[in-house]
Design an enzyme around this catalytic site. Structure first.
Site, mmCIF file in Angstrom:
data_model
loop_
_atom_site.group_PDB
_atom_site.id
_atom_site.type_symbol
_atom_site.label_atom_id
_atom_site.label_comp_id
_atom_site.label_asym_id
_atom_site.label_seq_id
_atom_site.Cartn_x
_atom_site.Cartn_y
_atom_site.Cartn_z
ATOM 1 N N ASP A 23 0.828 -1.207 0.000
ATOM 2 C CA ASP A 23 0.000 0.000 0.000
ATOM 3 C C ASP A 23 0.867 1.264 0.000
ATOM 4 O OD1 ASP A 23 -2.309 1.452 -0.004
ATOM 5 O OD2 ASP A 23 -2.852 1.025 2.081
ATOM 6 N N ASN A 71 -10.382 -2.902 -6.545
ATOM 7 C CA ASN A 71 -9.562 -1.949 -7.309
ATOM 8 C C ASN A 71 -10.151 -1.565 -8.664
ATOM 9 O OD1 ASN A 71 -6.360 -3.198 -6.058
ATOM 10 N ND2 ASN A 71 -7.593 -1.478 -5.351
HETATM 11 C C1 FPP Z 1 -1.863 0.125 -3.495
HETATM 12 O O1 FPP Z 1 -1.385 1.453 -3.416
HETATM 13 C C2 FPP Z 1 -1.263 -0.581 -4.608
HETATM 14 C C3 FPP Z 1 -1.950 -1.190 -5.611
HETATM 15 C C4 FPP Z 1 -3.411 -1.206 -5.673
HETATM 16 C C5 FPP Z 1 -1.271 -1.844 -6.736
HETATM 17 C C6 FPP Z 1 -0.058 -2.651 -6.437
HETATM 18 C C7 FPP Z 1 0.712 -2.777 -7.664
HETATM 19 C C8 FPP Z 1 2.048 -2.729 -7.785
HETATM 20 C C9 FPP Z 1 2.960 -2.642 -6.637
HETATM 21 C C10 FPP Z 1 2.645 -2.681 -9.131
HETATM 22 C C11 FPP Z 1 3.120 -3.904 -9.812
HETATM 23 C C12 FPP Z 1 2.987 -5.203 -9.159
HETATM 24 C C13 FPP Z 1 3.595 -6.342 -9.569
HETATM 25 C C14 FPP Z 1 3.274 -7.596 -8.860
HETATM 26 C C15 FPP Z 1 4.539 -6.403 -10.707
HETATM 27 P P1 FPP Z 1 -2.426 2.648 -3.557
HETATM 28 O O2 FPP Z 1 -2.504 3.014 -5.004
HETATM 29 O O3 FPP Z 1 -3.737 2.264 -2.959
HETATM 30 O O4 FPP Z 1 -1.742 3.768 -2.724
HETATM 31 P P2 FPP Z 1 -2.468 4.958 -1.918
HETATM 32 O O5 FPP Z 1 -3.285 4.308 -0.828
HETATM 33 O O6 FPP Z 1 -1.323 5.746 -1.393
HETATM 34 O O7 FPP Z 1 -3.303 5.716 -2.907
#
Ligand code: FPP
Length: 245
Positions: A23, A71
């Protein structure tokens, strides 16, 4: 390479499986004055770093919450950017992971992913299916409640077909209907970015997992945090409900 652990090790417990809620990519992007997708790209670099650490620390299973059933509610631009990133990252890293003996596995409603991403990921899963030097599990279009509901539905079908009797259903049998029944439950669950929620991740499997939360945003997660999580795991006593404090 041997795992680096603290001195007071309980040799009976082994950290075989780490599950991570990655996250904070969006906040990292905001802090750095870049688009959200750049945050996810930085998060992808973190994934590769953590895979190396898992290998170094001899962690057999690494499960990453890469895209939840919730998501899809994000903007079309972010969702398609994430799907493209997953596909590109897999294409770029597959050969190296395969050479390193890593088995890639997918967990979630994979058929709900866009065709191209799905094809690339399923190809990776198939190509690495015989590898045994570590497991990278990508939870994609994953929801813990959806997984339990899918298992319940499959069990109901088997009862209807006469393959199972209702009395056969117990915890052990139920768990064989989950997405990856042969994978051991996580020993340690990590969530980055200071949020202390489970967010529908592995609801069934984390019944006895240790939890560790860190303020670090996922793109900044590295060796120091990983080491801290491992140390905390080995210094906590797990009782599986057997004894009171
Ligand atoms: C949450 O951060 C993250 C995600 C929903 C996506 C995770 C994806 C990756 C790390 C990229 C690639 C993955 C792989 C396995 C190659 P957020 O966007 O909710 O952050 P925030 O809460 O700060 O907005």
């Amino acid at each position: 390479m041997a795992a680096k652990m603290t001195s007071s090790i309980d040799t009976e417990k082994k950290l075989r499986h780490i599950a991570i809620i990655m996250d904070g990519n969006g906040r990292w992007a905001k802090r750095n004055g870049v688009e959200r997708l750049e945050g996810h790209k930085a998060g992808e670099k973190s994934v590769r770093r953590v895979m190396d650490l898992a290998k170094e620390f001899d962690v057999e299973f690494l499960t990453l919450y890469a895209f939840s059933t919730e998501n899809w509610n994000r903007s079309e631009e972010e969702v398609s950017g994430l799907m493209a990133l997953l596909a590109t990252s897999m294409k770029q890293n597959l050969d190296e992971m395969h050479q390193n003996g890593v088995r890639i596995r997918l967990s979630g409603r994979i058929n709900g992913l866009p065709l191209l991403t799905r094809k690339i990921l399923k190809h990776a899963e198939k190509k690495t299916s015989k590898n045994r030097k570590g497991n990278l599990i990508l939870a994609l279009n994953y929801g813990g409640r959806a997984e339990i509901a899918d298992a319940a539905q499959a069990i109901a079908h088997d009862v209807k077909r006469g393959k199972l009797a209702p009395e056969d259903i117990d915890e052990q049998l139920f768990s064989t209907y989950l997405y990856l029944p042969d994978v051991p439950d996580p020993d340690l669950l990590i969530r980055t970015s200071g949020e202390c929620r489970l967010s529908n991740f592995l609801n069934w499997q984390i019944a006895y997992s240790e939890f560790w939360f860190t303020e670090t945003l996922w793109p900044d997660f590295g060796r120091e945090d990983f080491q801290k999580a491992v140390d905390i795991f080995y210094n906590r006593e797990r009782r599986f409900g057997g004894r009171k404090c």
